[in-house]
Design an enzyme around this catalytic site. Structure first.
Site, PDB file in Angstrom:
ATOM      1  N   ASP A 107     -10.092  -1.633  -6.410  1.00 32.08           N
ATOM      2  CA  ASP A 107      -9.763  -2.437  -5.232  1.00 32.08           C
ATOM      3  C   ASP A 107      -8.268  -2.459  -4.951  1.00 32.08           C
ATOM      4  O   ASP A 107      -7.842  -2.774  -3.840  1.00 32.08           O
ATOM      5  CB  ASP A 107     -10.275  -3.868  -5.428  1.00 32.08           C
ATOM      6  CG  ASP A 107     -10.200  -4.683  -4.149  1.00 32.08           C
ATOM      7  OD1 ASP A 107     -10.660  -4.187  -3.106  1.00 32.08           O
ATOM      8  OD2 ASP A 107      -9.674  -5.805  -4.189  1.00 32.08           O
ATOM      9  N   MET A 155     -10.899 -10.510   0.869  1.00 28.30           N
ATOM     10  CA  MET A 155     -10.220 -10.292   2.147  1.00 28.30           C
ATOM     11  C   MET A 155      -9.243  -9.114   2.103  1.00 28.30           C
ATOM     12  O   MET A 155      -8.630  -8.801   3.121  1.00 28.30           O
ATOM     13  CB  MET A 155      -9.453 -11.557   2.543  1.00 28.30           C
ATOM     14  CG  MET A 155     -10.335 -12.760   2.826  1.00 28.30           C
ATOM     15  SD  MET A 155     -11.450 -12.478   4.230  1.00 28.30           S
ATOM     16  CE  MET A 155     -10.275 -12.240   5.567  1.00 28.30           C
ATOM     17  N   ARG A 156      -9.080  -8.487   0.934  1.00 25.80           N
ATOM     18  CA  ARG A 156      -8.106  -7.398   0.855  1.00 25.80           C
ATOM     19  C   ARG A 156      -8.484  -6.255   1.789  1.00 25.80           C
ATOM     20  O   ARG A 156      -7.624  -5.598   2.368  1.00 25.80           O
ATOM     21  CB  ARG A 156      -7.971  -6.898  -0.582  1.00 25.80           C
ATOM     22  CG  ARG A 156      -6.919  -5.806  -0.724  1.00 25.80           C
ATOM     23  CD  ARG A 156      -6.666  -5.415  -2.161  1.00 25.80           C
ATOM     24  NE  ARG A 156      -5.912  -6.429  -2.860  1.00 25.80           N
ATOM     25  CZ  ARG A 156      -6.360  -7.106  -3.912  1.00 25.80           C
ATOM     26  NH1 ARG A 156      -7.576  -6.877  -4.373  1.00 25.80           N
ATOM     27  NH2 ARG A 156      -5.611  -8.002  -4.505  1.00 25.80           N
ATOM     28  N   ALA A 157      -9.787  -5.994   1.950  1.00 29.98           N
ATOM     29  CA  ALA A 157     -10.217  -4.909   2.822  1.00 29.98           C
ATOM     30  C   ALA A 157      -9.761  -5.136   4.260  1.00 29.98           C
ATOM     31  O   ALA A 157      -9.307  -4.202   4.937  1.00 29.98           O
ATOM     32  CB  ALA A 157     -11.738  -4.760   2.766  1.00 29.98           C
TER      33      ALA A 157
END
Length: 709
Positions: A199, A280-282
Site C-alpha cells: 500500500d 483513504m490513501r488510494a
C-alpha cells in the site's frame, strides 16, 4: 551505496523499447514525487531494473547544504539534523541520488550505526548515516523488494510514514529526515509483498516481454549497441534525453497551477468506493496522479481520461484481498463508474472556458504532442532513433485483464461431474480424472517445527532472531548488534577501580560489551506431499482436500515460509513445485492437479526425502516441515505398506518434523493415516481439526506430540 552516476554511462531512458505503462508511471513520479513511488511487477528479463535506474538521470538536480551528510535543503534545513545547526552554510548543487537497498542489507546499513561504546563512555552521539540518509530527497530503489526481510520492511514503513528515520539504542537516540521516492521491482513468481508495504507504493505496473517480433528486434539491437559502446550509444540519445528532461521540468512548474475540479474529485472518490479499496490513501494517490497526468499533458485542468489512467495505475494492487487474487481492475466497471459520476459534471472540465475536451499537448515535446499526448510517454522509434532505422511505433499495451490472463494462474472452470469412483479404496482403473476446484480456504491452526531454530525471520517456529523478546546476553561476534545494557554494565563494573575511573562516567571497553540474545519466530520450508491417487479421487473429497491445502498455502504466505509440493499417483511421485516463496505458483499447481491410479505412498515420501536433502545443502538454517495430505492407503508395487513405513522411518530418523492431514472419509475408518504419522514421529490431524475455528479441533502441535512420544 550505488548511485546513478557511475563510470559506465547509464542506459538512456528514452532508448527503452515499449513498456508504456512503466515509463509513464516513472515519469509521473518524476513530475510529482508526492505520487508515492512505483512498484514494478513482472517476469525476469523484462528490463525492469534498467528502466528504473535510467530514471535518476532525468530527475532535476537538488540544492543541498554544503558538507551535510543528510542532504538538508538550504532554504529549509532540518532543525534536528545530526550535522546541524546549519547557519550561513555554503550551497551545493548535486544530481538526484538513486540509492539501491540490497535485499540482504543489515539494519545498521539501512538506518545507520550508532557507536554505543562512545555513547556510554564519552556521551558522544557518533553516528554513521545509513541508506535512508543517503536517499533523502532522492530515490530509494529496492530490487526484488518482495524478498526483503521483515525487519527491514518495518523500518521502511516507519520511515515512509513519518518522513524521518530514528535510531534508538538503550536511551541514546538519533533522528534525521528521510523523505524519498520508493521504487521497487519484483518477480511475482518468487513471492508476494506484505499488504502494508504494498500500500506504500503509489502506483503499480505489470510488465511482460513483448510478443511482437519488431519490438524484440529493436530491444536486442539497442542493447547490443549499448554493450559495444556505452558512451557512444548514450551520446546518440542525448538530444532525446534533454528534451524529455525539459518536459519534466515544464510539467513540474505547471503542476501547482493544475486544477482538480469537484467533478473529477467525485469520480475519484466514487471509483475507490466502487472497487472497495481499504482506507483513504488510494483516493489521495489517485488525485495526485491525475493532477500529474494533466501537468504532463500541458493542461491546467484534470479530465476524465486522467482519472481513468490514474485508476489503472493506483488501484490494482490495493484491491487484492489475499495473495491468490490476481491484481488488476475490471475496466468495464471502471468505465461505468466514471460515466455514472461524470455525466452531469461537464462544467468542471473547462476551467479556462475551452469547450474542447482534448486540448493539444505542449509543442515540441519529446513525444511530438498531439491530442492524446498527455497520457503517454515518448514512443520508441519516433523521430528516427539515432542508433537504427525507425522501429514500428510500439503497439498499445494490452489491457490489465488481458495481461493477467496471459501471466497469472487462472482458476480453471469446474469440469462436468465425472462418475465417482465405486467403493472407496477399490483399486483405480488407471484412468485420469479431470481436476476439480477447491473449496473456500479457511484459517488453519499453526503447525510448528519443534526446538529452537536460527533461520530467516518469519512467523512460524521459535528461533533465535535479531528481533523478538530478550532471553539472555552474550559476547558479540563481529559488529555489535542489540546492546544488552545490564549485562554490559555488570561486565564492566568490577574493573572500574583498576581502570582508574574518576567522576560519573563509566569506563567501558570493547570486551565489556554484551549483545542481547533474542527469541522470535522463523520462516520454514513447508513441503506438501499430496496424495492424488484414485482413493482420493471422489469429487467432493478432493475438492475439500484442495481447499485444505490452499488454506495451508495461505497460512505459509502469512508466516513467510518457503513452500514446495510433491504429488504422487499411478506408479510414481512428481515434484510439482520446487521450493519457492511464491504461494501463487503453489495454488496454480494445486488447481490443475488431476487424480487417478494407484497410491504409491512410499514414492511420495522418498521423493520428499530427496528434495529435503538438496534443500539442506542449499540453506541449512531453514528447517523443514513436512505436510503429508493422504488417507494413508498404500497400493502398487511389492509390499507397498511396508515400503511406505520404511520411507516414513527414514524421514523420522533425520529429525524431519511432520504432520499428516488425514483425509479418510466414511463411517468405517481404517486409521492408516494415524499409523503413518506414528512412523513419521509426527502428528495426525483430520480436516476438521485443521481449522482454527473448529469447536471440535484438538490443540495439537508437533512439539507436543514429540514430547508425548
Amino acid at each position: 551505496m550505488t548511485t546513478a552516476h557511475n563510470t559506465t554511462p547509464q542506459y538512456p531512458f528514452t532508448a527503452v523499447v515499449g513498456m508504456d505503462d512503466l515509463r509513464l508511471a516513472l515519469l509521473l513520479n518524476a513530475v510529482s514525487p508526492a505520487v508515492g513511488g512505483v512498484l514494478v511487477r513482472g517476469e525476469k528479463g523484462t528490463a525492469k531494473s534498467t528502466a528504473v535506474r535510467a530514471l535518476a538521470s532525468l530527475m532535476p538536480p537538488v540544492d543541498v547544504v554544503g558538507g551535510c551528510r543528510f542532504a538538508c535543503a538550504p532554504a529549509a534545513p532540518d532543525p534536528g539534523c545530526p550535522d546541524g545547526p546549519h547557519q550561513a552554510a555554503a550551497v551545493e548543487e548535486r544530481p538526484t541520488r538513486m540509492v539501491e537497498l540490497p535485499v540482504g542489507a543489515s539494519e545498521d546499513r539501512l538506518v545507520g550505526a550508532l557507536d554505543i561504546e562512545r555513547a556510554l563512555s564519552e556521551g558522544v552521539k557518533a553516528f554513521e548515516p545509513g541508506l535512508l540518509a543517503d536517499a533523502h530527497r532522492g530515490i530509494l530503489y529496492v530490487d526484488e523488494v518482495n524478498l526483503l526481510h521483515d525487519h527491514l520492511v518495518d523500518l521502511l514503513l516507519d520511515a515512509a510514514a513519518m518522513g524521518a528515520s530514528y535510531v534508538e539504542r538503550e536511551g541514546v537516540s538519533v533522528r534525521h529526515a528521510a523523505r524519498f521516492l520508493l521504487v521497487g521491482t519484483m518477480n511475482p513468481e518468487e513471492g508476494e509483498l506484505r499488504p502494508q508495504l504494498l500500500d506504500r507504493f503509489g502506483l503499480t505496473v505489470e510488465v511482460a516481454a513483448s510478443r511482437e517480433p519488431d519490438e524484440r528486434v529493436a530491444v536486442v539491437r539497442r542493447r547490443l549497441a549499448y554493450d559495444a559502446d556505452p558512451a557512444g550509444f548514450t551520446a546518440g540519445w542525448a538530444a532525446e534525453e534533454d528534451a524529455l528532461r525539459a518536459r519534466i521540468t515544464a510539467a513540474r512548474e505547471l503542476l501547482p497551477r493544475v486544477t482538480l475540479g469537484d467533478g473529477a474529485l467525485r469520480q475519484i472518490a466514487a471509483t475507490c468506493a466502487a472497487f472497495e479499496v481499504d482506507g483513504m490513501r488510494a483516493d489521495i494517490v489517485m488525485a495526485r496522479t491525475a493532477t500529474a497526468l494533466a501537468a504532463w499533458a500541458g493542461r491546467s485542468d484534470v479530465l476524465e481520461e486522467d482519472v481513468r489512467q490514474a485508476a489503472l495505475l493506483a488501484l490494482p494492487h490495493r484491491r487484492r484481498r489475499n495473495p491468490f487474487d490476481a491484481p488488476g481492475l475490471d475496466e468495464d466497471k471502471l468505465d461505468r463508474t466514471l460515466e455514472e459520476f461524470g455525466a452531469d459534471e461537464g462544467a468542471d472540465e473547462g476551467a479556462d472556458g475551452d469547450d474542447d475536451p482534448e486540448p493539444d499537448g505542449p509543442d515540441g515535446g519529446p513525444d511530438g504532442g498531439g491530442p492524446d499526448g498527455g497520457g503517454q510517454p515518448p514512443q520508441d522509434g519516433q523521430d528516427g532513433g539515432p542508433q537504427e532505422s525507425s522501429a514500428a511505433q510500439s503497439p498499445e499495451l494490452p489491457h490489465q485483464q488481458e495481461r493477467e490472463s496471459a501471466e497469472g494462474p487462472d482458476r480453471p472452470q469446474e469440469q462436468p461431474a465425472a462418475p465417482e469412483q465405486s467403493p472407496e479404496g477399490a483399486p483405480a482403473a488407471g484412468g485420469e480424472k479431470a481436476a476439480v476446484g477447491a473449496t473456500e480456504p479457511f484459517k488453519t491452526r499453526r503447525l510448528d517445527v519443534p526446538g529452537l531454530g536460527e533461520g530467516a525471520d518469519g512467523r512460524r517456529s521459535r528461533a533465535r532472531t535479531a528481533h523478538g523478546r530478550t532471553t539472555g546476553a552474550r559476547r558479540p561476534y563481529g559488529a555489535l548488534g542489540k546492546l544488552h545494557l545490564a549485562a554490559t554494565v555488570q561486565a564492566a563494573a568490577p574493573h572500574q577501580r583498576a581502570r582508574g575511573r574518576h567522576g560519573r562516567g563509566l569506563v567501558v571497553r570493547r570486551d565489556d560489551l554484551r549483545e542481547a540474545v533474542r527469541e522470535g519466530r522463523e520462516g520454514n520450508l513447508v513441503l506438501f506431499v499430496v496424495d492424488a491417487s484414485g482413493s482420493m479421487a471422489a469429487r467432493k473429497r478432493m475438492s475439500a482436500v484442495k481447499g485444505a491445502v490452499l488454506s495451508l498455502l495461505l497460512d505459509a504466505y502469512q508466516r513467510r515460509d518457503k513452500i514446495g509440493m510433491i504429488t504422487f499417483r499411478g506408479t510414481g511421485a512428481e515434484l510439482a513445485l520446487p521450493p519457492t516463496s511464491s504461494v501463487e505458483a503453489g495454488a496454480a499447481r494445486l488447481e490443475q492437479l488431476p487424480t487417478g491410479g494407484r497410491t504409491p505412498l512410499s514414492e511420495g515420501l522418498l521423493k520428499a526425502h530427496e528434495v529435503l536433502r538438496v534443500e539442506r545443502m542449499r540453506d541449512a538454517s531453514r528447517r523443514p516441515l513436512l505436510v503429508v495430505v493422504t488417507d494413508g492407503r498404500a497400493t502398487g508395487g511389492p509390499e507397498p505398506v511396508a515400503r511406505a513405513a520404511r520411507a516414513a522411518r527414514l524421514l523420522a530418523g533425520e529429525g524431519t518434523a511432520s504432520v499428516v492431514v488425514d483425509c479418510e472419509a466414511g463411517p468405517v475408518r481404517l486409521g492408516l493415516a494415524g499409523e503413518l504419522a506414528r512412523d513419521l514421529q509426527g502428528t495426525a490431524v483430520t480436516l476438521d481439526e485443521l481449522r482454527a475455528d473448529s469447536v471440535s479441533a484438538l490443540v495439537r502441535t508437533v512439539q507436543g506430540n514429540r514430547k508425548a512420544a
